[in-house]
Design a protein around this motif. Structure first.
Motif, short mmCIF file in Angstrom:
data_model
loop_
_atom_site.label_atom_id
_atom_site.label_comp_id
_atom_site.label_asym_id
_atom_site.label_seq_id
_atom_site.Cartn_x
_atom_site.Cartn_y
_atom_site.Cartn_z
N THR A 122 -1.14 1.08 -7.32
CA THR A 122 -2.07 1.52 -8.35
C THR A 122 -1.40 2.01 -9.62
O THR A 122 -2.03 2.05 -10.68
CB THR A 122 -2.97 2.63 -7.80
N GLN B 168 3.12 3.59 -3.91
CA GLN B 168 2.26 4.29 -4.86
C GLN B 168 3.01 4.78 -6.09
O GLN B 168 2.39 5.20 -7.07
CB GLN B 168 1.59 5.47 -4.16
N ALA C 53 -3.17 -7.65 -1.90
CA ALA C 53 -2.62 -6.32 -1.63
C ALA C 53 -1.75 -5.80 -2.76
O ALA C 53 -1.45 -4.61 -2.81
CB ALA C 53 -1.80 -6.35 -0.33
N GLU D 107 0.81 -1.22 0.00
CA GLU D 107 0.00 0.00 0.00
C GLU D 107 0.84 1.26 0.00
O GLU D 107 0.38 2.34 -0.38
CB GLU D 107 -0.95 0.00 1.20
N GLU E 4 -7.24 -8.32 -8.14
CA GLU E 4 -6.90 -6.92 -7.85
C GLU E 4 -5.80 -6.39 -8.77
O GLU E 4 -5.75 -5.19 -9.07
CB GLU E 4 -6.46 -6.76 -6.39
N LYS F 128 -7.30 -3.01 -10.21
CA LYS F 128 -6.93 -1.82 -9.44
C LYS F 128 -5.63 -1.17 -9.90
O LYS F 128 -5.37 -0.03 -9.53
CB LYS F 128 -6.81 -2.19 -7.95
N THR F 129 -4.82 -1.86 -10.68
CA THR F 129 -3.56 -1.27 -11.14
C THR F 129 -3.68 -0.83 -12.60
O THR F 129 -4.73 -1.00 -13.22
CB THR F 129 -2.39 -2.27 -11.02
N GLU G 298 -2.76 -2.68 -4.45
CA GLU G 298 -2.56 -1.36 -3.85
C GLU G 298 -1.49 -0.56 -4.58
O GLU G 298 -1.38 0.65 -4.40
CB GLU G 298 -2.18 -1.51 -2.37
#
Length: 276
Positions: free
Chosen positions: A192, A169, A187, A166, A210, A214-215, A190
């Motif tokens: 992104t 970034q 995770a 997380e 994910e 999410k990426t 996260e």
């Protein structure tokens, strides 16, 4: 890089007297190349350059350790330690707040988490080292500003909860090729800004949805794993990944490139079934 390093050292050998001449020149230019000099220790005169040095290349030597004096190079931006015999890095490395590139591949490192500077380090290469087991504190964690990280050719089996996806970034490319990674946690989504994940020759039988949903990932390399294209097709978000991938392929074609059209480096299950 190898050609310029060799040229710089040859010039120093002829005109300034070997390593001492190279150090003198480095003090003037801010760039010191001592690659392939058969060094077993860093010459003391290097530390005298202090904040005049912006780039230091010590690759291709026989260094087994760096001293705490590395901390005096307060304006260092690039440090190349590739192809030595380093088992650890000094704590003082963490104080190099201007460092944006650290290449320490082909060493014997097994722990670095506590010594990596966190302010500006964007490019980190720790491939071909001795990291093993689950990655996370206290052995290996990545600074939050890292954009490119190469952890390939180690003995990594996975990622501990403390790895801190997380916080990453800024990470755009992660290379974990040729390890023994068994699973990727949800995770991973996260990160992104992640665009490229190289995970060839591991033990992955699936990937978390994910990573697709999410990426920003458009390049995923999975050949050499148990996973199949069929499993990928059933993973939620796979269509989003394929749309991004198609956009990149079309862009490459328009620029005259010949992109790899295989799906994540894997043989397509459907194509394999219809072939005699």
């Amino acid at each position: 890089m190898g050609t310029s390093s060799s040229t710089a050292l040859t010039t120093a050998d002829k005109s300034k007297g070997g390593v001492s001449g190279a150090v003198e020149t480095g003090g003037k230019t801010g760039r010191l190349v001592l690659a392939k000099c058969k060094l077993t220790r860093v010459p003391a005169e290097v530390w005298l350059l202090g904040d005049r040095l912006r780039s230091l290349d010590l690759s291709g030597n026989a260094l087994e350790n760096l001293t705490s004096q590395i901390g005096v190079l307060t304006k260092l931006q690039s440090l190349r330690l590739s192809c030595n015999a380093l088992q650890e890095l000094p704590m003082e490395l963490i104080h190099l707040s201007e460092l944006h590139t650290l290449l320490a591949d082909h060493n014997k490192l097994h722990t670095v988490a506590a010594v990596l500077p966190r302010q500006k380090l964007k490019k980190l290469d720790l491939s071909y080292n001795a990291f093993e087991g689950e990655v996370g504190h206290p052995r290996l964690a990545l600074p939050p500003c890292t954009a490119l990280a190469n952890l390939s050719h180690n003995r990594i089996t996975g990622f501990a909860p403390s790895f801190g996806f997380e916080a990453l970034q800024a990470l755009e490319e992660l290379d974990i090729d040729d390890n023994a990674v068994q699973t990727l946690p949800p995770a991973v989504g996260e990160m992104t800004k992640l665009k490229c994940l190289k995970a060839r020759n591991n033990q992955l039988a699936s990937v978390p949805s994910e990573i697709f949903a999410k990426t920003e990932i458009h390049l995923l390399q999975l050949d050499g794993n148990p996973i199949t294209v069929g499993i990928l097709r059933e993973t939620p978000g796979f269509d989003l990944f394929m749309a991004r991938r198609a956009e990149r392929i079309n862009k490459g074609i328009s620029q005259g490139l010949h992109p790899d059209r295989s799906i994540c480096g894997l043989a397509d299950d459907v194509e394999r079934e219809i072939k005699p």
